[in-house]
Write a protein that holds these residues in place. Structure first.
Motif: not given
Length: 538
Positions: A265-271, A417-426
């Motif tokens: 349904d959605g996802s996001a990426v950030g640092n 490890m450099g801080g880039t984070t991702c989360h996916v909603v299922v």
């Protein structure tokens, strides 16, 4: 079009959802998604000693989760010359195999996708095979070395051999690479640049130096296990393998009658930005990405029932991840109960670049089978992780979902490890979205391969798969096999039940005749139907 007041990355309201319609994986102890699910359900641990054909037990890094025979590759099947295949990074070879399997698992063929706007997004971070090649000196370098070792070709070779015209790129955001690849694939589908997309990642541990580097970085557990969220957490154990998913807009998948494993349904990426150190995770940054993912998905975080953690089992990383997750999905749950959490790293190790896609495949299988398998090596919580206060609970045994009468909503996290984070909603697909063949009585299973030995091997693999199934609908299998690529060497098994199919497949695998099986070589000519009136004399 983006709203003028939208926050960066927010887009224009809730995007249309994306369906996961094909899965493929090659993981330690699990050669395909079915084997991976059996490993997860059984609570099995695929970690062992370093194989002798890598670098052996050198006293520095002794444990890991490894694939068997990473050098095996059927070059002729993909039209690759032996010399070029020898120059190709095994990660490229594995991605080709997984791409074929994911496409066929989705009920289509590479030929059907040829010439279309199909995207390929592959996460990868290591170049172990390049190190092995260059150790041999200049004489090891050939005309195929550049394309064989260049990381971009991990995606580009799939696009080239399958004639796919959409975006094609390798992604490197550290250990979050493969889940970021999924995020980029979903965005490509949502903005119309891709009609379908292959997304995932690969990670092979081929040289001692990369293992020693991880150990001296301070990331590895001296015990050779991932104790995710446990008081014993002291690092991770490296794993290897790869996985791909085939993605389509949900509306297209429903219209085509595709089998849908789950819906994104959605996802996001950030640092994380400026934290206490380059590789020190930040709670605030993770929390922002989590909140953005659920906001973009249009999902109330209290509806989430399970989250597949990044969960490396490190003393610093686990408490930060737990705090951020509790702040977003653990608050205000009321009668909903705590969010169940777990990590596949406890089963197959940390696949680094491919860790995120492993988590997504696990969650897709959990949704599909409506069960949650145990997260291993958890006895008592890390004292810096107050699970009750955070509204979290480690999944310690095989169970159903906490609220099976509600939409099965979950999330997957992956951090670089450099801080880039991702989360996916299922979530699960509504029942009306899922179309499967049904039927009783006699059914025909069609097998094909490029050579007669390959056809026999195919029959053996299908028979092994059948032996591991408790309840098989022959018509469903027939439908799936009929959608696959048709090669010249063919066999048809016509039977009414699993035992009969098993016996006929065993005979095919051994090269023996069987009354329920027919074999032959298809002629390269057009089929014609003649209606001759009286008929028989023709």
């Amino acid at each position: 079009m983006t709203r003028p007041d939208a926050a960066p990355g927010e887009g224009s309201g809730r995007p249309y959802p994306v369906a996961v319609v094909g899965l493929a994986c090659r993981l330690p102890g699990a050669a395909d998604p079915g084997a991976f699910w059996r490993l997860l359900r059984a609570g099995a641990d695929a970690v062992g000693e370093v194989p002798a054909d890598r670098w052996g037990a050198d006293g520095t890094v002794r444990h890991g989760a490894f694939l068997d025979d990473v050098g095996d590759f059927d070059a002729d099947f993909f039209g690759v010359s032996p010399r070029e295949a020898a120059a190709m990074d095994p990660q490229q070879r594995l991605m080709l195999e997984l791409a074929w399997e994911a496409v066929e698992d989705a009920g289509t063929t590479p030929t059907a996708l040829a010439g279309t706007a199909a995207g390929v997004f592959v996460g990868a971070i290591w170049d172990d095979y390049a190190h092995l090649t260059y150790r041999g000196g200049a004489e090891r370098i050939t005309a195929h070395t550049v394309t064989g070792l260049h990381r971009s070709i991990l995606a580009n070779r799939i696009s080239y051999l399958f004639d796919l015209r959409g975006p094609s790129l390798a992604v490197d955001t550290g250990q979050s690479s493969s889940l970021v690849a999924v995020h980029l694939a979903c965005e490509s589908l949502r903005n119309g640049e891709s009609r379908v997309a292959l997304a995932g990642g690969v990670n092979l541990n081929l040289v001692r130096e990369s293992a020693v580097g991880a150990e001296r970085f301070g990331g590895l557990s001296p015990d050779g296990r991932c104790f995710t969220f446990d008081a014993r957490a002291n690092g991770y154990v490296r794993g290897e393998g790869g996985a791909l998913v085939l993605l389509k807009p949900l509306a297209d998948a429903v219209a085509a009658g595709d089998r849908i494993y789950c819906v994104i349904d959605g996802s996001a990426v950030g640092n994380d930005g400026a934290t206490e150190g380059l590789t020190v995770p930040g709670r605030e940054g993770q929390q922002q990405v989590l909140a953005a993912a659920y906001r973009r998905a249009g999902v109330d975080p209290t509806e989430v029932q399970y989250v597949e953690l990044h969960g490396t089992g490190t003393r610093v990383g686990d408490p930060v991840e737990a705090a951020a997750l509790g702040a977003v999905v653990g608050r205000g749950r009321g009668d909903a109960g705590p969010v169940r959490v777990g990590s596949a790293k406890t089963n197959v190790g940390h696949l680094e670049a491919a860790a995120g896609i492993v988590g997504l495949v696990k969650l897709a299988l959990c949704v599909r089978h409506r069960e949650l398998p145990p997260s291993l090596h958890f006895a008592s919580p890390n004292p810096d992780i107050p699970l009750d206060e955070l509204g979290l609970a480690v999944q310690r045994e095989l169970t159903g979902w906490p609220r099976p009468d509600r939409p099965l909503r979950g999330g997957v996290s992956s951090f670089g490890m450099g801080g880039t984070t991702c989360h996916v909603v299922v979530r699960d697909a509504p029942t009306e979205d899922v179309a499967e063949a049904t039927g009783d009585g006699w059914t025909s299973w069609v097998l094909s391969a490029k050579t007669e030995p390959a056809l026999r091997a195919y029959a053996r693999r299908l028979g092994a798969w059948l032996a591991g199934q408790e309840d098989v609908a022959p018509a469903v299998v027939a439908d799936a096999l009929a959608r696959r690529t048709r090669f010249a060497h063919r066999a048809v098994v016509t039977a009414a039940g699993g035992d009969e199919f098993a016996a006929a497949l065993a005979a095919l695998a051994d090269g023996r005749p069987h009354p329920l099986a027919v074999t032959g070589v298809a002629a390269d000519r057009v089929t014609a139907f003649c209606f001759t009136g009286q008929g028989s004399q023709y």
